[in-house]
Design a protein around this motif. Structure first.
Motif, PDB file in Angstrom:
ATOM      1  N   SER A  15     -94.099  34.748 -92.116  1.00  0.00           N
ATOM      2  CA  SER A  15     -93.479  33.455 -92.386  1.00  0.00           C
ATOM      3  C   SER A  15     -91.972  33.572 -92.213  1.00  0.00           C
ATOM      4  CB  SER A  15     -93.829  32.950 -93.787  1.00  0.00           C
ATOM      5  OG  SER A  15     -93.370  33.844 -94.766  1.00  0.00           O
ATOM      6  N   THR A  36     -91.916  33.772 -98.931  1.00  0.00           N
ATOM      7  CA  THR A  36     -93.076  33.387 -98.154  1.00  0.00           C
ATOM      8  C   THR A  36     -93.143  31.868 -98.072  1.00  0.00           C
ATOM      9  OG1 THR A  36     -94.559  33.306-100.065  1.00  0.00           O
ATOM     10  CG2 THR A  36     -94.323  35.443 -98.953  1.00  0.00           C
ATOM     11  N   GLY A  38     -95.827  29.708 -98.428  1.00  0.00           N
ATOM     12  CA  GLY A  38     -97.118  29.213 -98.878  1.00  0.00           C
ATOM     13  C   GLY A  38     -98.285  29.941 -98.236  1.00  0.00           C
ATOM     14  N   LEU A  39     -99.469  29.692 -98.724  1.00  0.00           N
ATOM     15  CA  LEU A  39    -100.711  30.301 -98.249  1.00  0.00           C
ATOM     16  C   LEU A  39    -100.636  31.835 -98.214  1.00  0.00           C
ATOM     17  CD1 LEU A  39    -101.778  27.919 -95.357  1.00  0.00           C
ATOM     18  CD2 LEU A  39    -102.501  27.849 -97.738  1.00  0.00           C
ATOM     19  N   TYR A  40    -101.730  32.460 -98.506  1.00  0.00           N
ATOM     20  CA  TYR A  40    -101.838  33.914 -98.497  1.00  0.00           C
ATOM     21  C   TYR A  40    -103.016  34.306 -97.624  1.00  0.00           C
ATOM     22  CZ  TYR A  40     -98.550  33.712-102.326  1.00  0.00           C
ATOM     23  OH  TYR A  40     -97.441  33.472-103.074  1.00  0.00           O
ATOM     24  N   GLN A  42     -99.675  37.013 -96.794  1.00  0.00           N
ATOM     25  CA  GLN A  42     -98.391  37.055 -96.100  1.00  0.00           C
ATOM     26  C   GLN A  42     -98.091  38.533 -95.843  1.00  0.00           C
ATOM     27  OE1 GLN A  42     -96.171  34.501 -95.230  1.00  0.00           O
ATOM     28  NE2 GLN A  42     -97.747  33.038 -95.816  1.00  0.00           N
ATOM     29  N   SER A 121     -97.387  29.134-105.165  1.00  0.00           N
ATOM     30  CA  SER A 121     -97.538  28.900-103.728  1.00  0.00           C
ATOM     31  C   SER A 121     -96.575  29.748-102.919  1.00  0.00           C
ATOM     32  CB  SER A 121     -97.295  27.421-103.407  1.00  0.00           C
ATOM     33  OG  SER A 121     -98.237  26.622-104.063  1.00  0.00           O
TER      34      SER A 121
END
Length: 141
Positions: A15, A36, A38-40, A42, A121
């Motif tokens: 990211s 990061t 958001g979303l994993y 990362q 997040s």
């Protein structure tokens, strides 16, 4: 010696945020960081222009729940081996400091960290430090 002085660079990050770039991981100050988006999971990879040898890692994060670290001594960033995996307690947005000593020194050309889960997040990496001997120059990183 800092990671930047050791000719290390972030060769990949999953990211990007122009205000919190992955290159901040290399800064010795814990006041700057990579965030990061958001979303994993990362992840990021740090590449050393010359291989280093290290045994101890200090990893400073925020809102990271679970991560795993890998290394390879290959010229290319492939065939990584797992060296450490950990679940961190929720530190309510405060810094999480993880110190880990391996059972032996290892040679590293590429270091990869995957953040598998977070408590929010967004999570952040404030610093990554190696207690390392450069196998060719005998310097600390």
């Amino acid at each position: 010696m800092t990671l930047t002085e050791s000719n290390a660079f972030v060769s990949m990050a999953s990211s990007a945020d122009q205000d919190y770039p992955a290159s901040n991981i290399l800064d010795s100050s814990e006041k700057v960081f990579w965030m990061t988006t958001g979303l994993y999971p990362q992840e990021f990879i740090i590449t050393f222009k010359e291989p280093i040898e290290f045994r101890h890692i200090r990893f400073v994060t925020s809102n990271v729940k679970r991560f795993v670290m890998f290394t390879t001594s290959n010229q290319e960033p492939k065939n990584f081996e797992t060296i450490f995996e950990k679940t961190l307690p929720n530190n309510e947005n405060n810094l999480q400091i993880t110190d880990y000593t391996l059972d032996r020194s290892i040679d590293v050309r590429h270091f990869k960290c995957v953040i598998l889960a977070g408590y929010d997040s967004f999570s952040s990496v404030h610093s990554l430090k190696f207690d390392a001997e450069n196998s060719r120059m005998g310097k600390k990183y």
